[in-house]
Design an enzyme around this catalytic site. Sequence first.
Site, PDB file in Angstrom:
ATOM      1  N   HIS A  54      25.103  73.216  38.560  1.00  0.00           N
ATOM      2  CA  HIS A  54      24.238  72.041  38.883  1.00  0.00           C
ATOM      3  C   HIS A  54      24.034  71.933  40.389  1.00  0.00           C
ATOM      4  CE1 HIS A  54      23.975  70.052  34.718  1.00  0.00           C
ATOM      5  NE2 HIS A  54      23.888  71.243  34.395  1.00  0.00           N
ATOM      6  N   GLU A  56      24.527  69.155  42.223  1.00  0.00           N
ATOM      7  CA  GLU A  56      25.906  68.347  42.429  1.00  0.00           C
ATOM      8  C   GLU A  56      27.224  69.100  42.370  1.00  0.00           C
ATOM      9  OE1 GLU A  56      23.311  65.457  39.528  1.00  0.00           O
ATOM     10  OE2 GLU A  56      23.729  67.804  40.021  1.00  0.00           O
ATOM     11  N   CYS A  84      24.145  63.864  35.505  1.00  0.00           N
ATOM     12  CA  CYS A  84      24.500  64.151  34.232  1.00  0.00           C
ATOM     13  C   CYS A  84      25.829  63.661  34.068  1.00  0.00           C
ATOM     14  CB  CYS A  84      24.290  65.307  33.616  1.00  0.00           C
ATOM     15  SG  CYS A  84      25.522  66.720  34.201  1.00  0.00           S
ATOM     16  N   CYS A  87      28.434  66.082  35.920  1.00  0.00           N
ATOM     17  CA  CYS A  87      28.372  65.600  37.662  1.00  0.00           C
ATOM     18  C   CYS A  87      29.098  64.590  37.601  1.00  0.00           C
ATOM     19  CB  CYS A  87      27.121  65.935  37.791  1.00  0.00           C
ATOM     20  SG  CYS A  87      26.470  67.680  37.700  1.00  0.00           S
TER      21      CYS A  87
END
Length: 145
Positions: A54, A56, A84, A87
């Site tokens: 992701h 992040e 999410c 993260c």
Amino acid sequence: MEQSHEFYMKKALEEAKEAFKRGEVPIGAVIVNNGQIIARGYNLTETLNDVTAHAEMQAITAASHGLGGKYLTGCTLYVTVEPCVMCAGALGWAQISRLIYGAPDEKRGYRKLAPESLHPKTEVICGILKDDCASLMRDFFRKKR
């Protein structure tokens, strides 16, 4: 010189647009320390065949390497969409000082699923360039259908 939240969110949006071009879910992130962008990231889950890639996570890894340590105290993460749970947990472990995001994620965002996952001292600001961030996501998923 410290820039505005909008300035840094626009930088995160540039990252998200790069993800969009590559066929990735268009989420982008930048990490700022002392007024300087020290890390950037965008989703690479398709490119890397890695569900953990992701935006992040990419930015956290880059910032940690750049700073030479695992803690991101004193840093701010700007991300186009609410993180999410995975993260948010990583941001909690990294002890990031501030999380600033654009669009909420009503289905999979950490606030709904695990609101306590950030470090207790992390300041959260939401809604910066919310409409721009949300429309990029809508455009991406509309194009996919």
